[in-house]
Design an enzyme around this catalytic site. Structure first.
Site, short mmCIF file in Angstrom:
data_model
loop_
_atom_site.label_atom_id
_atom_site.label_comp_id
_atom_site.label_asym_id
_atom_site.label_seq_id
_atom_site.Cartn_x
_atom_site.Cartn_y
_atom_site.Cartn_z
N THR A 78 0.85 -1.19 0.00
CA THR A 78 0.00 0.00 0.00
C THR A 78 0.88 1.24 0.00
O THR A 78 1.93 1.27 0.65
CB THR A 78 -0.92 0.02 1.24
OG1 THR A 78 -1.64 -1.21 1.30
CG2 THR A 78 -1.88 1.18 1.20
N THR A 79 0.47 2.27 -0.71
CA THR A 79 1.23 3.52 -0.75
C THR A 79 0.44 4.63 -0.07
O THR A 79 -0.73 4.49 0.25
CB THR A 79 1.56 3.92 -2.20
OG1 THR A 79 0.33 4.08 -2.93
CG2 THR A 79 2.39 2.85 -2.88
N SER A 102 7.16 -1.27 0.21
CA SER A 102 7.63 -0.66 -1.02
C SER A 102 6.48 0.04 -1.72
O SER A 102 5.33 -0.36 -1.59
CB SER A 102 8.22 -1.72 -1.96
OG SER A 102 8.71 -1.12 -3.15
N ALA A 103 6.81 1.08 -2.45
CA ALA A 103 5.83 1.72 -3.32
C ALA A 103 5.50 0.82 -4.51
O ALA A 103 4.45 0.96 -5.12
CB ALA A 103 6.34 3.06 -3.82
N ASN A 104 6.41 -0.12 -4.81
CA ASN A 104 6.21 -0.97 -5.98
C ASN A 104 7.07 -2.23 -5.83
O ASN A 104 8.28 -2.13 -5.63
CB ASN A 104 6.61 -0.20 -7.25
CG ASN A 104 6.10 -0.84 -8.50
OD1 ASN A 104 6.27 -2.03 -8.72
ND2 ASN A 104 5.46 -0.04 -9.35
N HIS A 137 -2.17 5.61 -14.16
CA HIS A 137 -2.67 4.37 -13.59
C HIS A 137 -4.17 4.25 -13.83
O HIS A 137 -4.82 5.21 -14.26
CB HIS A 137 -2.40 4.31 -12.08
CG HIS A 137 -1.01 3.92 -11.73
ND1 HIS A 137 0.03 4.81 -11.69
CD2 HIS A 137 -0.47 2.71 -11.39
CE1 HIS A 137 1.15 4.18 -11.34
NE2 HIS A 137 0.86 2.90 -11.16
N HIS A 138 -4.70 3.11 -13.45
CA HIS A 138 -6.13 2.84 -13.57
C HIS A 138 -6.95 3.84 -12.73
O HIS A 138 -6.46 4.42 -11.77
CB HIS A 138 -6.43 1.42 -13.12
CG HIS A 138 -5.91 1.09 -11.75
ND1 HIS A 138 -6.60 1.32 -10.60
CD2 HIS A 138 -4.72 0.56 -11.38
CE1 HIS A 138 -5.90 0.94 -9.56
NE2 HIS A 138 -4.73 0.47 -10.00
N LYS A 141 -7.14 3.85 -8.72
CA LYS A 141 -5.99 4.13 -7.84
C LYS A 141 -6.24 5.41 -7.06
O LYS A 141 -6.58 6.45 -7.64
CB LYS A 141 -4.70 4.23 -8.65
CG LYS A 141 -3.46 4.39 -7.77
CD LYS A 141 -2.19 4.21 -8.56
CE LYS A 141 -0.94 4.45 -7.71
NZ LYS A 141 -0.85 3.51 -6.58
N GLY A 147 3.07 6.34 -5.50
CA GLY A 147 4.23 6.17 -4.63
C GLY A 147 5.50 5.93 -5.40
O GLY A 147 6.59 6.35 -5.00
N THR A 148 5.36 5.26 -6.56
CA THR A 148 6.55 4.99 -7.37
C THR A 148 7.12 6.26 -7.98
O THR A 148 8.34 6.46 -8.00
CB THR A 148 6.21 3.98 -8.48
OG1 THR A 148 5.75 2.77 -7.87
CG2 THR A 148 7.42 3.68 -9.34
#
Length: 230
Positions: A78-79, A102-104, A137-138, A141, A147-148
């Site tokens: 989760t971000t 992690s962001a990703n 993104h979709h 989101k 976050g990335t």
């Protein structure tokens, strides 16, 4: 021998993780949607010793605190909650459990982060270049920028690039995620881009982190353990 796994956040990512889990030696013992996440307990975890947390920025910190108190090592994708990281870190360390966040969790994205950081260190030396970052993104989101993209900006700044860096985001349809970093001058443009084809890369990276975290203690960001993954 399989390891018991709990999935916190049973959306598209959670269902994909459940589908892939046996390939990584996990048996899914418990599933929690955002609506019933308050049901987390020793009984409802049904012996799961590792959890994957993919919920929302509003619920993730409390979920991580509760999982630590229950003695469960957790991987969190989760971000948008990192202002609570110090409190979560303290809880995890006090409980003697472990967290990888992690962001990703895409291995490709994390290699992309390293590539962008290296490129930024080169462009930092040439004042005629300015930089931008963009992601899409979709539509579902929640956080923007992602976050990335925020992490990419941190890597660029950490590499010594101090000039203009403009960030922008779009949300539409069902796009898994595209991140682009560019460096532009009057003479030319250099563009670096990562495009996810599906959520599978994220799910596989998270499950590899879940394999790694079993029996560990402490708090780690995914890039720290990337070289140790099977």
């Amino acid at each position: 021998m399989t390891t018991g796994l709990a999935i916190c956040g049973y959306g598209k990512m959670g269902r994909l993780i459940e589908q892939l889990a046996p390939e990584f030696g996990f048996e899914v013992r418990a599933r929690f949607t955002s609506a019933d996440i308050d049901a987390l307990s020793v009984e409802t975890l049904r012996g799961a010793r590792v959890a994957l947390e993919f919920t929302t920025p509003a619920t993730a910190p409390e979920n991580l605190l509760r999982l630590a108190s229950l003695g469960v090592n957790t991987v969190c994708g989760t971000t948008g909650w990192l202002e609570r990281l110090p409190a979560v870190r303290e809880a995890v360390e006090s409980a003697g459990t472990a967290l990888v966040w992690s962001a990703n969790f895409s291995v490709g994205v994390n290699l992309f982060l390293q590539t962008v950081a290296r490129a930024a260190s080169f462009f930092a030396k040439y004042p005629e270049y300015e930089a931008w970052g963009w992601e899409i993104h979709h539509a579902a989101k929640k956080d923007a920028p992602s976050g990335t993209l925020t992490k990419l900006a941190e890597e660029i700044r950490g590499s010594g690039y101090t000039r203009t860096l403009t960030l922008s985001s779009n949300r539409a349809g069902a796009i898994p995620g595209t991140h682009e970093i560019g460096f532009d001058s009057a003479a030319d443009t250099i563009t670096l881009r990562h495009t996810a084809r599906s959520r599978e890369g994220f799910a596989r990276g998270a499950l590899r982190a879940a394999q790694w975290i079993a029996g560990k203690k402490g708090v780690y960001e995914f890039p720290e353990i990337l070289g140790e993954l099977r």
